[in-house]
Design an enzyme around this catalytic site. Structure first.
Site, PDB file in Angstrom:
ATOM      1  N   GLU A  77       0.860  -1.191   0.000  1.00 12.40           N
ATOM      2  CA  GLU A  77       0.000   0.000   0.000  1.00 12.40           C
ATOM      3  C   GLU A  77       0.888   1.229   0.000  1.00 12.40           C
ATOM      4  N   THR A  85      -9.399   4.351  -0.287  1.00 14.99           N
ATOM      5  CA  THR A  85     -10.286   5.509  -0.416  1.00 14.99           C
ATOM      6  C   THR A  85     -11.334   5.484   0.690  1.00 14.99           C
ATOM      7  N   LYS A  95     -19.186   9.520   6.555  1.00  9.72           N
ATOM      8  CA  LYS A  95     -20.305   9.152   7.437  1.00  9.72           C
ATOM      9  C   LYS A  95     -20.156   9.782   8.820  1.00  9.72           C
ATOM     10  N   GLY A 184     -24.925  12.883  -7.483  1.00  9.39           N
ATOM     11  CA  GLY A 184     -24.754  11.450  -7.232  1.00  9.39           C
ATOM     12  C   GLY A 184     -24.582  11.209  -5.747  1.00  9.39           C
ATOM     13  N   TYR A 185     -23.969  10.095  -5.415  1.00  8.86           N
ATOM     14  CA  TYR A 185     -23.823   9.707  -4.011  1.00  8.86           C
ATOM     15  C   TYR A 185     -23.078  10.763  -3.202  1.00  8.86           C
ATOM     16  N   VAL A 239     -21.823  21.647 -15.987  1.00 10.77           N
ATOM     17  CA  VAL A 239     -20.714  22.528 -15.592  1.00 10.77           C
ATOM     18  C   VAL A 239     -19.640  22.425 -16.670  1.00 10.77           C
ATOM     19  N   ASP A 315     -12.763  -1.224  -7.429  1.00 14.89           N
ATOM     20  CA  ASP A 315     -13.140  -0.083  -8.268  1.00 14.89           C
ATOM     21  C   ASP A 315     -12.469  -0.080  -9.632  1.00 14.89           C
ATOM     22  N   HIS A 324     -18.270  -2.444  -0.283  1.00 11.79           N
ATOM     23  CA  HIS A 324     -18.690  -3.821   0.009  1.00 11.79           C
ATOM     24  C   HIS A 324     -18.580  -4.711  -1.221  1.00 11.79           C
ATOM     25  N   HIS A 460     -42.625  -5.655  17.137  1.00 17.25           N
ATOM     26  CA  HIS A 460     -43.332  -4.380  17.218  1.00 17.25           C
ATOM     27  C   HIS A 460     -42.862  -3.613  18.455  1.00 17.25           C
TER      28      HIS A 460
HETATM   29  C1  LIG Z   1     -16.277  10.574  -0.608  1.00 20.38           C
HETATM   30  C2  LIG Z   1     -16.517   9.107  -0.842  1.00 20.38           C
HETATM   31  C3  LIG Z   1     -17.475   8.449  -0.078  1.00 20.38           C
HETATM   32  C4  LIG Z   1     -17.699   7.082  -0.293  1.00 20.38           C
HETATM   33  N1  LIG Z   1     -18.643   6.456   0.477  1.00 20.38           N
HETATM   34  C5  LIG Z   1     -18.903   5.150   0.274  1.00 20.38           C
HETATM   35  C6  LIG Z   1     -19.869   4.476   1.079  1.00 20.38           C
HETATM   36  O1  LIG Z   1     -20.493   5.043   1.980  1.00 20.38           O
HETATM   37  N2  LIG Z   1     -20.081   3.156   0.846  1.00 20.38           N
HETATM   38  C7  LIG Z   1     -19.414   2.487  -0.141  1.00 20.38           C
HETATM   39  O2  LIG Z   1     -19.649   1.282  -0.313  1.00 20.38           O
HETATM   40  N3  LIG Z   1     -18.493   3.106  -0.921  1.00 20.38           N
HETATM   41  C8  LIG Z   1     -18.225   4.415  -0.738  1.00 20.38           C
HETATM   42  N4  LIG Z   1     -17.279   5.041  -1.503  1.00 20.38           N
HETATM   43  C9  LIG Z   1     -16.594   4.250  -2.546  1.00 20.38           C
HETATM   44  C10 LIG Z   1     -15.503   3.368  -1.891  1.00 20.38           C
HETATM   45  O3  LIG Z   1     -14.600   4.188  -1.178  1.00 20.38           O
HETATM   46  C11 LIG Z   1     -14.763   2.585  -2.974  1.00 20.38           C
HETATM   47  O4  LIG Z   1     -15.693   1.889  -3.763  1.00 20.38           O
HETATM   48  C12 LIG Z   1     -13.794   1.588  -2.350  1.00 20.38           C
HETATM   49  O5  LIG Z   1     -12.840   2.247  -1.546  1.00 20.38           O
HETATM   50  C13 LIG Z   1     -13.082   0.778  -3.447  1.00 20.38           C
HETATM   51  O6  LIG Z   1     -12.148  -0.079  -2.844  1.00 20.38           O
HETATM   52  P1  LIG Z   1     -10.824  -0.537  -3.649  1.00 20.38           P
HETATM   53  O7  LIG Z   1     -10.071  -1.395  -2.695  1.00 20.38           O
HETATM   54  O8  LIG Z   1     -11.224  -1.090  -4.958  1.00 20.38           O
HETATM   55  O9  LIG Z   1     -10.042   0.800  -3.961  1.00 20.38           O
HETATM   56  P2  LIG Z   1      -9.443   1.932  -2.990  1.00 20.38           P
HETATM   57  O10 LIG Z   1     -10.206   2.012  -1.713  1.00 20.38           O
HETATM   58  O11 LIG Z   1      -9.353   3.171  -3.806  1.00 20.38           O
HETATM   59  O12 LIG Z   1      -7.996   1.392  -2.605  1.00 20.38           O
HETATM   60  C14 LIG Z   1      -6.948   1.319  -3.516  1.00 20.38           C
HETATM   61  C15 LIG Z   1      -5.664   1.484  -2.724  1.00 20.38           C
HETATM   62  O13 LIG Z   1      -4.577   1.139  -3.575  1.00 20.38           O
HETATM   63  C16 LIG Z   1      -3.490   1.991  -3.289  1.00 20.38           C
HETATM   64  N5  LIG Z   1      -2.622   1.931  -4.454  1.00 20.38           N
HETATM   65  C17 LIG Z   1      -2.911   2.307  -5.697  1.00 20.38           C
HETATM   66  N6  LIG Z   1      -1.898   2.030  -6.521  1.00 20.38           N
HETATM   67  C18 LIG Z   1      -0.932   1.438  -5.784  1.00 20.38           C
HETATM   68  C19 LIG Z   1       0.351   0.914  -6.063  1.00 20.38           C
HETATM   69  N7  LIG Z   1       0.785   0.895  -7.291  1.00 20.38           N
HETATM   70  N8  LIG Z   1       1.100   0.404  -5.067  1.00 20.38           N
HETATM   71  C20 LIG Z   1       0.603   0.367  -3.806  1.00 20.38           C
HETATM   72  N9  LIG Z   1      -0.632   0.848  -3.489  1.00 20.38           N
HETATM   73  C21 LIG Z   1      -1.381   1.380  -4.459  1.00 20.38           C
HETATM   74  C22 LIG Z   1      -4.148   3.322  -3.034  1.00 20.38           C
HETATM   75  O14 LIG Z   1      -3.308   4.166  -2.264  1.00 20.38           O
HETATM   76  C23 LIG Z   1      -5.401   2.896  -2.261  1.00 20.38           C
HETATM   77  O15 LIG Z   1      -5.196   2.915  -0.864  1.00 20.38           O
HETATM   78  C24 LIG Z   1     -16.993   6.390  -1.294  1.00 20.38           C
HETATM   79  C25 LIG Z   1     -16.019   7.060  -2.061  1.00 20.38           C
HETATM   80  C26 LIG Z   1     -15.790   8.400  -1.830  1.00 20.38           C
HETATM   81  C27 LIG Z   1     -14.730   9.088  -2.653  1.00 20.38           C
HETATM   82  N1  LIG Z   2     -23.036   5.800  -0.084  1.00 18.29           N
HETATM   83  C1  LIG Z   2     -22.241   5.251  -0.976  1.00 18.29           C
HETATM   84  O1  LIG Z   2     -22.255   4.060  -1.209  1.00 18.29           O
HETATM   85  C2  LIG Z   2     -21.285   6.117  -1.715  1.00 18.29           C
HETATM   86  C3  LIG Z   2     -21.002   7.400  -1.272  1.00 18.29           C
HETATM   87  C4  LIG Z   2     -20.116   8.163  -1.999  1.00 18.29           C
HETATM   88  C5  LIG Z   2     -19.522   7.651  -3.138  1.00 18.29           C
HETATM   89  N2  LIG Z   2     -19.810   6.408  -3.545  1.00 18.29           N
HETATM   90  C6  LIG Z   2     -19.204   5.860  -4.783  1.00 18.29           C
HETATM   91  O2  LIG Z   2     -18.289   6.794  -5.301  1.00 18.29           O
HETATM   92  C7  LIG Z   2     -18.508   6.971  -6.680  1.00 18.29           C
HETATM   93  C8  LIG Z   2     -18.360   8.418  -7.027  1.00 18.29           C
HETATM   94  O3  LIG Z   2     -19.420   9.210  -6.463  1.00 18.29           O
HETATM   95  P1  LIG Z   2     -19.902  10.515  -7.177  1.00 18.29           P
HETATM   96  O4  LIG Z   2     -21.060  11.079  -6.435  1.00 18.29           O
HETATM   97  O5  LIG Z   2     -18.729  11.393  -7.463  1.00 18.29           O
HETATM   98  O6  LIG Z   2     -20.333   9.966  -8.607  1.00 18.29           O
HETATM   99  P2  LIG Z   2     -21.737   9.536  -9.215  1.00 18.29           P
HETATM  100  O7  LIG Z   2     -21.416   8.819 -10.458  1.00 18.29           O
HETATM  101  O8  LIG Z   2     -22.601   8.878  -8.197  1.00 18.29           O
HETATM  102  O9  LIG Z   2     -22.445  10.925  -9.581  1.00 18.29           O
HETATM  103  C9  LIG Z   2     -21.839  11.898 -10.398  1.00 18.29           C
HETATM  104  C10 LIG Z   2     -22.920  12.800 -10.982  1.00 18.29           C
HETATM  105  O10 LIG Z   2     -22.285  13.924 -11.562  1.00 18.29           O
HETATM  106  C11 LIG Z   2     -22.978  14.275 -12.754  1.00 18.29           C
HETATM  107  N3  LIG Z   2     -22.054  15.029 -13.602  1.00 18.29           N
HETATM  108  C12 LIG Z   2     -20.926  14.570 -14.211  1.00 18.29           C
HETATM  109  N4  LIG Z   2     -20.315  15.557 -14.897  1.00 18.29           N
HETATM  110  C13 LIG Z   2     -21.077  16.678 -14.711  1.00 18.29           C
HETATM  111  C14 LIG Z   2     -20.978  18.032 -15.169  1.00 18.29           C
HETATM  112  N5  LIG Z   2     -19.959  18.437 -15.936  1.00 18.29           N
HETATM  113  N6  LIG Z   2     -21.931  18.912 -14.814  1.00 18.29           N
HETATM  114  C15 LIG Z   2     -22.967  18.508 -14.010  1.00 18.29           C
HETATM  115  N7  LIG Z   2     -23.114  17.250 -13.558  1.00 18.29           N
HETATM  116  C16 LIG Z   2     -22.177  16.347 -13.898  1.00 18.29           C
HETATM  117  C17 LIG Z   2     -23.373  12.926 -13.323  1.00 18.29           C
HETATM  118  O11 LIG Z   2     -24.475  13.056 -14.225  1.00 18.29           O
HETATM  119  C18 LIG Z   2     -23.723  12.116 -12.073  1.00 18.29           C
HETATM  120  O12 LIG Z   2     -25.104  12.169 -11.747  1.00 18.29           O
HETATM  121  C19 LIG Z   2     -19.898   6.482  -6.986  1.00 18.29           C
HETATM  122  O13 LIG Z   2     -19.829   5.669  -8.126  1.00 18.29           O
HETATM  123  C20 LIG Z   2     -20.306   5.668  -5.796  1.00 18.29           C
HETATM  124  O14 LIG Z   2     -20.341   4.317  -6.172  1.00 18.29           O
HETATM  125  C21 LIG Z   2     -20.685   5.630  -2.861  1.00 18.29           C
END
Ligand SMILES: Cc1cc2nc3c(=O)[nH]c(=O)nc-3n(C[C@H](O)[C@H](O)[C@H](O)COP(=O)(O)OP(=O)(O)OC[C@H]3O[C@@H](n4cnc5c(N)ncnc54)[C@H](O)[C@@H]3O)c2cc1C
Ligand SMILES: NC(=O)c1ccc[n+]([C@@H]2O[C@H](COP(=O)([O-])OP(=O)(O)OC[C@H]3O[C@@H](n4cnc5c(N)ncnc54)[C@H](O)[C@@H]3O)[C@@H](O)[C@H]2O)c1
Length: 481
Positions: A77, A85, A95, A184-185, A239, A315, A324, A460
């Protein structure tokens, strides 16, 4: 993101390549998760059964599982903490802020009606941010990982195309006006945080609807609820430019279908317009790993790429970008690698007895207040498939627990096959929808019928009774409306 290899020769190849890489990002860390197994890991220079690149929810879970399965495993890592992330800048810190801002909002607007009165209530933003930070660093430490330098970046990882200006960068800012790009989310969760803290929040969304993937009927109610919370929406608006050169920020927007441009001004902008896997320039081409046009790594149902012994999960591959889902990918992938089958949640057994993660049964939750959770198909999707269906709905306004706690905004909607009552989709808007959805998950996973759910005794007074009543409504009348 994670890539794993079982063949020792291949593992060595990965390791050698990584440690010899001329990466400019000099500071990379290799974690040895010794806690989980004596065989689990040593250092990057040794031969391993599995090398996992990336310690996010996909990678670290895969590494733990691989170790539990007896594979000698190293997880690398590049950050200073595990959790990727999700733990560092995503799910968990966001959260924490969702909860903190909700408490503030409750104290301002709800406590008095419950007979709890304050003379005043105010936000201490630095304290709120510190609380948010304290939620995840200790967790990383609890892994008792030992770190050693090494392992560079020759392989793909997910990255934000637009880095959300969230969580960390807004510390000590107290924006009066906030512009959010994307409904979005992230946009809705973090937009609602700042709306609750008193900022005027306007969300600019390209699509005609917020969260386009959501069931249409639930989404309409959800948008109305957010509007009541003073969030404003500019839909069908794109945008096209961001100017941060002066004080505050200026966004140039135009109608999604094209037309005259206008300028919006605010104190801060939250850019949440989606995330894309970033694989360019990371050496994928050196070993000819196939990607699609969006840069996502192509894998088969065993998470194997076209290159022998190289796997990808989370991802960085197609499918929902959720923590998850990444975890399920990771477990299933290393079980394949270890030659085991039979991983539980979200995994189906298909001919040949090989499991796979069923992306149709991955729950999605938007953690606003109320939350919106769903699993399976939306009504629009069922219609498009030409399936004959029935719908059962139940509003929380008629649920006794929701009334008792004065938090009754929302509904349960169940979509079932017309003839068999087999559940096709469940959509819930409720304060705790993210928890309630798991009863529906089980039902969907084990092919339960809506009639079956309606005959299960529910305690209930609970919010879960709304699911039972919605199930009743698919074949009969609910009791309480
Ligand atoms: C603001 C925000 C809120 C979110 N909220 C939710 C939520 O509530 N619920 C949910 O299910 N998902 C949520 N997500 C999405 C979730 O974070 C991702 O789907 C998830 O982290 C993906 O897991 P991953 O292991 O595939 O990738 P990541 O979590 O992105 O992990 C990849 C890791 O690889 C490391 N890495 C990359 N390249 C290298 C390399 N070459 N060598 C060593 N290490 C490296 C990076 O530093 C990173 O730590 C959210 C995302 C964001 C941005
Ligand atoms: N609760 C959760 O599970 C959770 C929370 C946060 C993030 N995430 C994950 O992270 C990922 C990223 O989240 P996110 O909210 O950035 O993406 P998202 O894909 O959920 O939403 C992005 C939105 O931005 C809009 N958009 C894109 N370009 C635009 C522009 N130029 N002008 C106006 N609107 C525009 C799109 O139409 C879309 O509706 C999601 O795919 C989600 O899976 C999950």
């Amino acid at each position: 993101m994670a890539m794993a290899s079982i063949a020792k020769r291949k593992a060595c190849f990965l390791t050698r390549n990584l440690s010899n890489s001329p990466s400019a990002d000099a500071f990379k860390l290799s974690y040895s998760l010794t806690k989980f197994s004596r065989r689990f890991a040593t250092s990057g220079s040794e031969e391993n059964d599995v090398v996992v690149i990336g310690g996010g929810p996909g990678g670290y879970v895969a590494a733990i599982k691989a170790a539990q399965l007896g594979l000698k495993t190293t997880c690398t890592e590049k950050r200073g903490t595990l959790g990727g992330t999700c733990l560092n800048v995503g799910c968990i810190p966001s959260k924490a802020l969702v909860h903190s801002s909700h408490m503030f909002h409750e104290a301002q607007h709800s406590f008095a009606s419950h007979g709890v009165k304050f003379s005043s209530v105010e936000v201490d933003l630095p304290a709120m941010m510190a609380q948010k930070d304290s939620r995840f660093y200790p967790y990383s430490r609890r892994t008792k990982s030992t770190m050693s330098k090494g392992m560079a970046s020759s392989y793909p990882h997910p990255r934000c195309q637009w880095t959300p200006l969230m969580v960390g960068t807004l510390v000590k800012a107290d924006p009066k006006e906030t512009l959010v790009i994307g409904a979005g989310y992230i946009g809705l969760e973090m937009g609602s945080v700042w709306a609750r803290l008193g900022s005027e929040v306007t969300v600019v969304e390209f699509a005609p609807d917020i969260v386009p993937s959501m069931d249409g009927e639930v989404r309409k109610q959800f948008q109305r609820t957010l509007e009541k919370q003073k969030m404003k929406f500019m839909l069908k608006t794109k945008v096209v430019g961001v100017d941060t050169s002066g004080n505050g920020v200026k966004l140039t927007v135009e109608p999604a279908s094209g037309g005259d441009q206008t300028t919006l001004e605010a104190d801060v902008v939250l850019a949440s317009a989606g995330r894309t896997p970033f694989t360019a320039g990371l050496g994928l081409d050196r070993i000819d790993v196939e990607t699609d046009k969006g840069g996502r790594i192509l894998v088969n149902e065993r998470f194997a790429t076209n290159v022998s012994s190289v796997y990808a999960i989370g991802d960085v591959i197609p499918g929902p970008m959720l923590a998850h889902k990444a975890e399920e990918d990771g477990v299933a992938c290393v079980e394949f690698i270890a030659g085991k089958h039979g991983h539980v949640a979200c995994v189906e057994f298909i001919a040949g007895k090989h499991g796979h993660v069923d992306y149709d049964k991955v729950p999605g939750v938007v953690y606003t207040h109320p939350e919106v959770a769903s699993v399976g198909k939306t009504e629009e999707q069922v219609k498009a498939l030409g399936v004959e269906y029935r719908v059962g709905k139940f509003p929380f306004l008629a649920n006794s627990r929701a009334k008792a706690i004065d938090d009754a905004e929302g509904l349960v909607k169940i979509i079932a096959e017309k003839e068999t009552y087999k559940i096709l989709g469940v959509h819930i808007m409720a304060p705790n929808a993210g928890e309630l959805i798991h009863e529906a998950m089980l039902a969907l996973t084990y092919d339960a019928t809506s009639e079956g759910i309606s005959r299960v005794c529910h305690a209930h007074p609970t919010m879960s009774e709304a699911l039972k009543e919605a199930a009743m409504a698919t074949h009969d009348k609910p009791i309480h409306i």
